[in-house]
Design an enzyme around this catalytic site. Sequence first.
Site, PDB file in Angstrom:
ATOM      1  N   ILE A   1      76.204  21.635  49.560  1.00 42.52           N
ATOM      2  CA  ILE A   1      77.310  21.298  48.671  1.00 42.52           C
ATOM      3  C   ILE A   1      78.427  20.673  49.494  1.00 42.52           C
ATOM      4  O   ILE A   1      78.890  21.267  50.471  1.00 42.52           O
ATOM      5  CB  ILE A   1      77.858  22.546  47.945  1.00 42.52           C
ATOM      6  CG1 ILE A   1      76.728  23.324  47.270  1.00 42.52           C
ATOM      7  CG2 ILE A   1      78.933  22.146  46.935  1.00 42.52           C
ATOM      8  CD1 ILE A   1      75.966  22.535  46.247  1.00 42.52           C
TER       9      ILE A   1
ATOM     10  N   GLY B   1      77.704  20.506  37.714  1.00 43.07           N
ATOM     11  CA  GLY B   1      77.728  20.009  39.091  1.00 43.07           C
ATOM     12  C   GLY B   1      77.231  21.074  40.042  1.00 43.07           C
ATOM     13  O   GLY B   1      76.374  21.884  39.696  1.00 43.07           O
ATOM     14  N   GLU B   2      77.744  21.053  41.265  1.00 36.15           N
ATOM     15  CA  GLU B   2      77.367  22.026  42.306  1.00 36.15           C
ATOM     16  C   GLU B   2      75.924  21.876  42.773  1.00 36.15           C
ATOM     17  O   GLU B   2      75.447  22.697  43.546  1.00 36.15           O
ATOM     18  CB  GLU B   2      77.555  23.474  41.826  1.00 36.15           C
ATOM     19  CG  GLU B   2      78.932  23.837  41.345  1.00 36.15           C
ATOM     20  CD  GLU B   2      79.020  25.283  40.855  1.00 36.15           C
ATOM     21  OE1 GLU B   2      78.014  26.028  40.978  1.00 36.15           O
ATOM     22  OE2 GLU B   2      80.084  25.668  40.351  1.00 36.15           O
ATOM     23  N   GLY B   3      75.186  20.898  42.260  1.00 34.10           N
ATOM     24  CA  GLY B   3      73.761  20.831  42.543  1.00 34.10           C
ATOM     25  C   GLY B   3      72.942  21.723  41.645  1.00 34.10           C
ATOM     26  O   GLY B   3      71.743  21.908  41.872  1.00 34.10           O
TER      27      GLY B   3
END
Length: 335
Positions: A69, A302-304
């Site tokens: 991240i 988000g955040e992966g």
Amino acid sequence: MTFATLADFAATLGSLPEPDAQASDLARARDAQLTKPPGALGRLEDLAIWYAGWRGQPRPRLDRPQVVIFAGNHGVVAQGVSAFPPEVTVQMVANFQSGGAAINQLARCFGATLSVVALDLDRPTADFTLAPAMTEADCAAALSAGWQAVDPQADLLVVGEMGIGNTTSAAALACALMGGAPADWVGRGTGLDDAGVARKARVVAAGLGRHHVAARPFEALRCLGGRELAAMTGAIARARTLRIPVLLDGFICTAAAAVLHCARPGALDHCLAGHVSQEPGHARLLERLGKAPLLSLGLRLGEGSGAALAIGIVQGAVACHSGMATFAEAGVAGA
């Protein structure tokens, strides 16, 4: 590797490795002998063969997924493009580091290592409506940080991001790279109302009017992007040099990846779209890149997180391909 200039980074795209054709052929031959009707595992079969080719192993394993991240702050937040203040970026980085975020739980579910790279959070990028978001040195440093964050021993990579205001940068970058109107690419981000979305489109238009970067993908990244976007671009490129397959996350990650696609066709052949997010520009961008998402769950965190969920899909594909018995091994009569 550390890059001093954008040209230094661009030079790394001049000679990129391709998948191992022999490994792909042997994996395809193995798939035809597994104890199932041909095509019965659908897209999982194609995933396994794709993965085998990039790893150069006809019967691969997937044991070391990595999630990284990247976090950055954006000066364009001053234009009122986010429902949250920039302080949240620092606070969420602390949450990642203490294990309290969604991505921590998802990485743990699929046995992925997780690292967080904070990029000069006390020094936001410039407001791109007034000046280029980054100097060349800053952009090259962020590309370098992404390149260096990839574990050469990883066998699958997910890159994610945190940065209040970064859907605005992603929209501006996508518009610069792919064309169209700003309204085609902006969405609600962290929860803007209709007036906020309209304001966001005007901000993107102002940035595009100031910076004439069409057909110059790395200049578009420098002038309109952010440090975390540049770091994701660097990490995805580094994974290609190591033949590590990549799962792309949402709109922001995909916009960062699109820089490589526009700089060199085929640069994203080692990437799959982990999911399609609720941001309206994401599906459009994936279509332009020719990437069919593995998942569609309405995510917009988000955040992966969406790509991390898709790790399990690829793990399942590889496990079936490498672990199933062939008809001969199982003593089962084939078709």
